[in-house]
Write a protein that holds these residues in place. Structure first.
Motif, PDB file in Angstrom:
ATOM      1  N   GLY A  12       0.813  -1.212   0.000  1.00  0.00           N
ATOM      2  CA  GLY A  12       0.000   0.000   0.000  1.00  0.00           C
ATOM      3  C   GLY A  12       0.839   1.250   0.000  1.00  0.00           C
ATOM      4  O   GLY A  12       2.068   1.210   0.107  1.00  0.00           O
ATOM      5  N   GLN A  16       3.222   0.492  -3.066  1.00  0.00           N
ATOM      6  CA  GLN A  16       2.366  -0.033  -4.129  1.00  0.00           C
ATOM      7  C   GLN A  16       2.461   0.835  -5.377  1.00  0.00           C
ATOM      8  O   GLN A  16       2.496   0.316  -6.505  1.00  0.00           O
ATOM      9  CB  GLN A  16       0.920  -0.113  -3.661  1.00  0.00           C
ATOM     10  CG  GLN A  16       0.003  -0.737  -4.694  1.00  0.00           C
ATOM     11  CD  GLN A  16      -1.430  -0.875  -4.226  1.00  0.00           C
ATOM     12  OE1 GLN A  16      -2.362  -0.767  -5.015  1.00  0.00           O
ATOM     13  NE2 GLN A  16      -1.621  -1.096  -2.937  1.00  0.00           N
ATOM     14  N   ARG A  20       3.730  -0.475  -8.961  1.00  0.00           N
ATOM     15  CA  ARG A  20       2.886  -0.277 -10.145  1.00  0.00           C
ATOM     16  C   ARG A  20       3.653   0.438 -11.256  1.00  0.00           C
ATOM     17  O   ARG A  20       3.531   0.090 -12.438  1.00  0.00           O
ATOM     18  CB  ARG A  20       1.645   0.524  -9.753  1.00  0.00           C
ATOM     19  CG  ARG A  20       0.747   0.929 -10.919  1.00  0.00           C
ATOM     20  CD  ARG A  20      -0.526   1.575 -10.432  1.00  0.00           C
ATOM     21  NE  ARG A  20      -1.349   0.599  -9.744  1.00  0.00           N
ATOM     22  CZ  ARG A  20      -2.151  -0.257 -10.352  1.00  0.00           C
ATOM     23  NH1 ARG A  20      -2.244  -0.245 -11.683  1.00  0.00           N
ATOM     24  NH2 ARG A  20      -2.860  -1.123  -9.676  1.00  0.00           N
ATOM     25  N   ALA A  42      -2.713  -6.394  -4.560  1.00  0.00           N
ATOM     26  CA  ALA A  42      -2.030  -5.318  -5.297  1.00  0.00           C
ATOM     27  C   ALA A  42      -1.181  -5.881  -6.429  1.00  0.00           C
ATOM     28  O   ALA A  42      -1.210  -5.377  -7.562  1.00  0.00           O
ATOM     29  CB  ALA A  42      -1.166  -4.508  -4.341  1.00  0.00           C
TER      30      ALA A  42
END
Length: 264
Positions: A12, A16, A20, A42
């Motif tokens: 998170g 994250q 990404r 995720a």
């Protein structure tokens, strides 16, 4: 060519977003976090969206396991090209309520784990005769103390020096080590929730007049991990809208004159 990128704290917040961003660049990502379900969700989303390989490693980085995680990821999923130490904890603890357990846990996660992971990666890279890149997530708190964050600020100040130390010792073996130092970033912690006074104060004094967003930080991490930064090591890149440069809301120090003033 796709790289293998290991990102800690990937469940998170900034971790994250960084995972990404590497996925969007076509890199394969191993994510580490203590929160298994959010981590798996995720990484699965990144894998589906960008058609890259992702894999989770669940671990508590307050233990001395950081180096072992690097070895596990390397042996299981292949050589690691980039390590991003994004995991961090930031409990609010006034000094009069500080305990050795709270202090040690913050320093273990925020400082010891990145150093152990960096050393483990360097050892494997040297044996494999491969270059490697490390990017640590520091913080503006490293240079600005605030109430309740003595342990956090200390851990991030130590991480900045550890970044320089690792860069000096590991540059000759082909390992670059840098850090990104974010300011207040939306979604990274409760303290930057828009309803808090902390958030309002951060916005009002920021030279660019806004809170950072996770992609702002992720883009800086990607740059330091890229070939465009091949002659950069030991650097701490402030990504904070100018907040470390100064306070944009202070009044002019001398009222209304352009003449040179003598004294003081």
């Amino acid at each position: 060519m796709s790289r293998h990128v290991l990102v800690t704290g990937a469940a998170g917040g900034l971790g994250q977003a960084i995972a990404r961003a590497f996925g969007a660049a076509g890199d394969h990502v191993t994510g580490v976090d203590a929160r298994e379900q959010p981590l798996r969700e995720a990484l699965a989303e990144i894998s589906t969206e960008y058609a890259v390989r992702t894999q989770p490693l669940v671990a508590d980085l307050s233990t001395p396991a950081a180096g072992e995680l690097v070895d596990t990821a390397w042996d299981t999923f292949g050589p690691i090209d980039v390590l991003v130490n994004a995991a961090g904890i930031w409990p609010a603890t006034p000094l009069l309520e500080m305990t050795s357990q709270i202090w040690d846990r913050v320093l273990a996660v925020n400082t010891r784990a990145p150093v152990l992971a960096t050393v483990a990666l360097a050892r494997r890279a040297v044996l494999a005769e491969r270059p490697a890149v490390v990017v640590n997530l520091a913080s503006g708190a490293a240079v600005r103390a605030r109430p309740g964050a003595a342990h956090y600020s200390t851990s991030k100040a130590a991480l900045e020096m550890a970044t320089r130390s690792c860069a000096v010792e590991l540059g000759s073996v082909g390992v670059r080590v840098n850090a990104v130092s974010p300011g207040f970033v939306a979604g990274s912690s409760q303290e930057v929730n828009p309803i808090t006074e902390h958030y309002a104060a951060a916005v009002s004094t920021n030279p660019l007049g806004r809170i950072g967003q996770p992609p702002d930080v992720a883009s800086a991490v990607l740059f330091l991990a890229s070939d465009q930064a091949s002659w950069i090591t030991g650097a701490v890149l402030r990504v904070d809208g100018g907040s470390s440069a100064g306070n944009s809301q202070l009044p002019v120090h001398w009222d209304g004159t352009t003449e040179v003033q003598h004294g003081g």
